[in-house]
Motif scaffolding. Structure first.
Motif, PDB file in Angstrom:
ATOM      1  N   GLY A  48       0.826  -1.216   0.000  1.00  0.00           N
ATOM      2  CA  GLY A  48       0.000   0.000   0.000  1.00  0.00           C
ATOM      3  C   GLY A  48       0.855   1.258   0.000  1.00  0.00           C
ATOM      4  N   HIS A  49       2.094   1.144  -0.423  1.00  0.00           N
ATOM      5  CA  HIS A  49       3.010   2.294  -0.494  1.00  0.00           C
ATOM      6  C   HIS A  49       3.457   2.485  -1.942  1.00  0.00           C
ATOM      7  N   GLU A  50       3.420   3.723  -2.378  1.00  0.00           N
ATOM      8  CA  GLU A  50       3.789   3.999  -3.772  1.00  0.00           C
ATOM      9  C   GLU A  50       5.015   4.902  -3.842  1.00  0.00           C
ATOM     10  N   ALA A  51       6.006   4.466  -4.606  1.00  0.00           N
ATOM     11  CA  ALA A  51       7.178   5.321  -4.840  1.00  0.00           C
ATOM     12  C   ALA A  51       6.774   6.384  -5.845  1.00  0.00           C
ATOM     13  N   GLN A  52       6.956   7.650  -5.476  1.00  0.00           N
ATOM     14  CA  GLN A  52       6.481   8.727  -6.358  1.00  0.00           C
ATOM     15  C   GLN A  52       7.602   9.423  -7.104  1.00  0.00           C
ATOM     16  N   LYS A  53       8.793   9.422  -6.508  1.00  0.00           N
ATOM     17  CA  LYS A  53       9.888  10.168  -7.148  1.00  0.00           C
ATOM     18  C   LYS A  53      11.223   9.625  -6.654  1.00  0.00           C
ATOM     19  N   ILE A  54      12.161   9.546  -7.562  1.00  0.00           N
ATOM     20  CA  ILE A  54      13.524   9.164  -7.176  1.00  0.00           C
ATOM     21  C   ILE A  54      14.359  10.444  -7.177  1.00  0.00           C
ATOM     22  N   ASN A  55      14.968  10.723  -6.020  1.00  0.00           N
ATOM     23  CA  ASN A  55      15.812  11.922  -5.919  1.00  0.00           C
ATOM     24  C   ASN A  55      17.264  11.456  -5.925  1.00  0.00           C
ATOM     25  N   ARG A  56      17.843  11.425  -7.114  1.00  0.00           N
ATOM     26  CA  ARG A  56      19.157  10.781  -7.255  1.00  0.00           C
ATOM     27  C   ARG A  56      20.260  11.532  -6.520  1.00  0.00           C
ATOM     28  N   ALA A  57      20.198  12.850  -6.505  1.00  0.00           N
ATOM     29  CA  ALA A  57      21.275  13.616  -5.853  1.00  0.00           C
ATOM     30  C   ALA A  57      21.294  13.325  -4.358  1.00  0.00           C
ATOM     31  N   ALA A  58      20.100  13.276  -3.749  1.00  0.00           N
ATOM     32  CA  ALA A  58      20.018  13.036  -2.297  1.00  0.00           C
ATOM     33  C   ALA A  58      20.014  11.544  -1.972  1.00  0.00           C
ATOM     34  N   LYS A  59      19.883  10.704  -2.990  1.00  0.00           N
ATOM     35  CA  LYS A  59      19.730   9.247  -2.828  1.00  0.00           C
ATOM     36  C   LYS A  59      18.563   8.920  -1.891  1.00  0.00           C
ATOM     37  N   THR A  60      17.408   9.465  -2.256  1.00  0.00           N
ATOM     38  CA  THR A  60      16.181   9.144  -1.520  1.00  0.00           C
ATOM     39  C   THR A  60      15.066   8.864  -2.521  1.00  0.00           C
ATOM     40  N   VAL A  61      14.023   8.207  -2.006  1.00  0.00           N
ATOM     41  CA  VAL A  61      12.809   8.005  -2.807  1.00  0.00           C
ATOM     42  C   VAL A  61      11.645   8.608  -2.026  1.00  0.00           C
ATOM     43  N   THR A  62      10.818   9.379  -2.706  1.00  0.00           N
ATOM     44  CA  THR A  62       9.617   9.935  -2.075  1.00  0.00           C
ATOM     45  C   THR A  62       8.532   8.863  -2.137  1.00  0.00           C
ATOM     46  N   VAL A  63       8.016   8.503  -0.945  1.00  0.00           N
ATOM     47  CA  VAL A  63       7.068   7.382  -0.883  1.00  0.00           C
ATOM     48  C   VAL A  63       5.756   7.836  -0.250  1.00  0.00           C
ATOM     49  N   LEU A  64       4.653   7.511  -0.920  1.00  0.00           N
ATOM     50  CA  LEU A  64       3.317   7.833  -0.401  1.00  0.00           C
ATOM     51  C   LEU A  64       2.721   6.587   0.244  1.00  0.00           C
ATOM     52  N   ASN A  65       2.306   6.732   1.503  1.00  0.00           N
ATOM     53  CA  ASN A  65       1.547   5.664   2.159  1.00  0.00           C
ATOM     54  C   ASN A  65       0.092   5.852   1.742  1.00  0.00           C
ATOM     55  N   GLU A 124      10.456  10.543   2.907  1.00  0.00           N
ATOM     56  CA  GLU A 124      11.647  10.413   2.063  1.00  0.00           C
ATOM     57  C   GLU A 124      12.428   9.221   2.589  1.00  0.00           C
ATOM     58  N   MET A 125      12.624   8.222   1.762  1.00  0.00           N
ATOM     59  CA  MET A 125      13.343   7.032   2.233  1.00  0.00           C
ATOM     60  C   MET A 125      14.734   6.992   1.602  1.00  0.00           C
ATOM     61  N   PRO A 126      15.780   6.958   2.434  1.00  0.00           N
ATOM     62  CA  PRO A 126      17.145   6.963   1.892  1.00  0.00           C
ATOM     63  C   PRO A 126      17.573   5.590   1.374  1.00  0.00           C
ATOM     64  N   TYR A 127      18.484   5.593   0.437  1.00  0.00           N
ATOM     65  CA  TYR A 127      19.035   4.323  -0.055  1.00  0.00           C
ATOM     66  C   TYR A 127      20.534   4.464  -0.339  1.00  0.00           C
ATOM     67  N   ASP A 128      21.236   3.334  -0.205  1.00  0.00           N
ATOM     68  CA  ASP A 128      22.590   3.249  -0.755  1.00  0.00           C
ATOM     69  C   ASP A 128      22.507   2.651  -2.156  1.00  0.00           C
ATOM     70  N   VAL A 129      21.632   1.633  -2.254  1.00  0.00           N
ATOM     71  CA  VAL A 129      21.390   0.997  -3.555  1.00  0.00           C
ATOM     72  C   VAL A 129      19.880   0.955  -3.762  1.00  0.00           C
ATOM     73  N   LEU A 130      19.449   1.297  -4.979  1.00  0.00           N
ATOM     74  CA  LEU A 130      18.017   1.262  -5.308  1.00  0.00           C
ATOM     75  C   LEU A 130      17.791   0.219  -6.406  1.00  0.00           C
ATOM     76  N   VAL A 131      16.705  -0.542  -6.279  1.00  0.00           N
ATOM     77  CA  VAL A 131      16.377  -1.550  -7.303  1.00  0.00           C
ATOM     78  C   VAL A 131      14.978  -1.254  -7.837  1.00  0.00           C
ATOM     79  N   LEU A 132      14.856  -1.156  -9.152  1.00  0.00           N
ATOM     80  CA  LEU A 132      13.549  -0.932  -9.772  1.00  0.00           C
ATOM     81  C   LEU A 132      13.018  -2.263 -10.305  1.00  0.00           C
ATOM     82  N   GLY A 133      11.899  -2.695  -9.725  1.00  0.00           N
ATOM     83  CA  GLY A 133      11.241  -3.917 -10.214  1.00  0.00           C
ATOM     84  C   GLY A 133       9.779  -3.588 -10.425  1.00  0.00           C
ATOM     85  N   THR A 134       9.549  -2.503 -11.184  1.00  0.00           N
ATOM     86  CA  THR A 134       8.201  -1.911 -11.261  1.00  0.00           C
ATOM     87  C   THR A 134       7.281  -2.609 -12.267  1.00  0.00           C
TER      88      THR A 134
END
Ligand code: FAD
Length: 357
Positions: free
Chosen positions: A85-102, A110-120
């Motif tokens: 029930g959570h949707e990734a809305q935006k990838i912020n590459r400079a900050a290495k975060t993803v904006t996630v809507l519950n 804003e969820m931080p990542y070291d590595v991001l995987v897209l399996g959309t």
């Protein structure tokens, strides 16, 4: 603390990456973001739920021991956080975060990542013809569509179904509807069934037992409209009108690349996300796998869109190994497919002359 690995999409590519990574790295902080409610289900068997070959829908979502592969299971058994029930809305590459809507409480984080995987994954194509919004017209891709189709067959006393598209999902479904006594008509724009898999000579052979089983095959016919008051009652092609209380539109899928595109990641010539042989996107901290990612054809070297669950699982495994530093190369796909129909099983590798390398 282990590296933060954020995965968007919780079905084949996403969950395979998560599970394999956990096996390889006990310290990684693995979080999966999934906008739907179900994760890690096996869509390949969905057609067989219609003909009761698979009697219980749980078989798609549970382990062979009958344990639900849900949020609790992944947390307790594998130490993986799955946010349904959570949707990734935006990838912020400079900050290495993803904006996630519950989606349950509209909270945005804003969820931080070291590595991001897209399996959309991918989204089914809808037919842009009049009447496309009538009730009783379905794609057959997401779990809720499958459940709705099953429920409506009885609730609406469906005796006639039209399947638009004679690809492998359309033809597998034709067999299943036929098995439960529903009159099936398949409408296909091209001159043969399984046009991506088979050449005309083989397709004509395969079509004989299908037609003999009572399935109407309307080839080289274009669906031009759906007719009905509220609910579909007929399908109009450029050659005839066919009675139907239900229509399945199975004319293919398109890769979900919007997040990647908006983040400035390269999209390949096939329309899927461009990846190198390690499954990394044009940003090396971001991997992509499964239906959203582009494949290389092993014979021709062409960049192709080849949405298959088998491939998605291989991608997931390689992505996890590469996150662990192995740098394994994915050699690409051959385009192998199999399809069971009434009285005949067809398979091909590398596709038909028209669609192959
Ligand atoms: C009826 C049917 C029969 C099939 N038969 C076969 C077969 O016989 N053999 C075969 O190899 N393949 C088959 N497939 C195809 C196979 O199921 C897919 O190739 C496979 O599911 C792809 O996995 P994926 O993880 O890439 O994408 P998906 O399974 O599509 O999962 C992607 C997930 O990402 C989520 N998502 C997308 N965007 C976001 C976002 N922004 N935020 C959060 N979540 C997001 C979606 O909700 C989705 O749940 C079949 C499919 C169907 C429907």
């Amino acid at each position: 603390m282990g590296k933060k690995v954020l995965i968007i999409g919780g079905v084949a590519a996403g969950m395979k990456t998560a599970s394999r990574l956990r096996r390889r790295d006990k310290d990684a902080e693995i979080t999966v973001i999934e906008r739907g409610e179900l994760v890690s289900y096996g869509a390949c068997g969905f057609p067989y739920y219609i003909g009761d070959e698979v009697k219980n829908f749980n078989e798609f979502t549970h382990t062979p021991q009958g344990i639900a592969r849900d949020v609790d299971y992944f947390k307790k058994v594998k130490g993986i956080d799955v946010l349904t029930g959570h949707e990734a809305q935006k990838i912020n590459r400079a900050a290495k975060t993803v904006t996630v809507l519950n989606r349950k409480n509209s909270e945005v984080t804003e969820m931080p990542y070291d590595v991001l995987v897209l399996g959309t994954g991918a989204t089914p194509v809808r037919l842009p013809v009049p009447g496309a919004d009538l009730e009783g017209i379905h794609n057959f891709w997401f779990p809720w569509e499958v459940l709705k189709v099953k429920e409506e067959i009885t609730a609406n006393n469906v005796t006639d179904v039209v399947i638009v598209g004679a690809g492998f999902i359309g033809m597998e479904l034709a067999e299943e509807f036929n098995k439960i006594g529903v009159k099936v008509s398949v409408v296909e724009m091209q001159n043969r069934i399984l046009p991506q898999m088979l050449d005309l000579e083989m397709a004509e052979l395969a079509a004989k037992p299908v037609a003999a089983a009572g399935i109407n095959l309307y080839l080289e016919e274009k669906t031009v409209a759906f007719e009905g008051e509220g609910r579909v009652a007929a399908v109009k092609t450029d050659k005839r009108t066919i009675t139907a209380q239900m229509v399945i539109v199975a004319v293919g899928v398109r890769p979900n690349v919007e997040l990647a595109r908006e983040a400035g990641l390269a999209i390949g010539p096939s329309g899927a996300i461009a990846v190198n042989e390690y499954m990394q996107t044009s940003d090396l901290c971001i991997y992509a796998g499964g239906d959203c990612a582009e494949n290389t054809h092993r014979v021709s070297g062409a960049k192709i869109f080849a949405p298959m669950g088998s491939t998605a699982n291989k991608h997931g495994r390689i992505i996890a190994d590469n996150i662990c530093g192995d740098m394994v190369k994915y050699p690409g796909v051959l385009g192998t497919g199999l399809c069971r129909m009434p009285g005949v099983e067809a398979g091909s590798t590398s596709g038909s002359r028209q669609h192959g390398p």
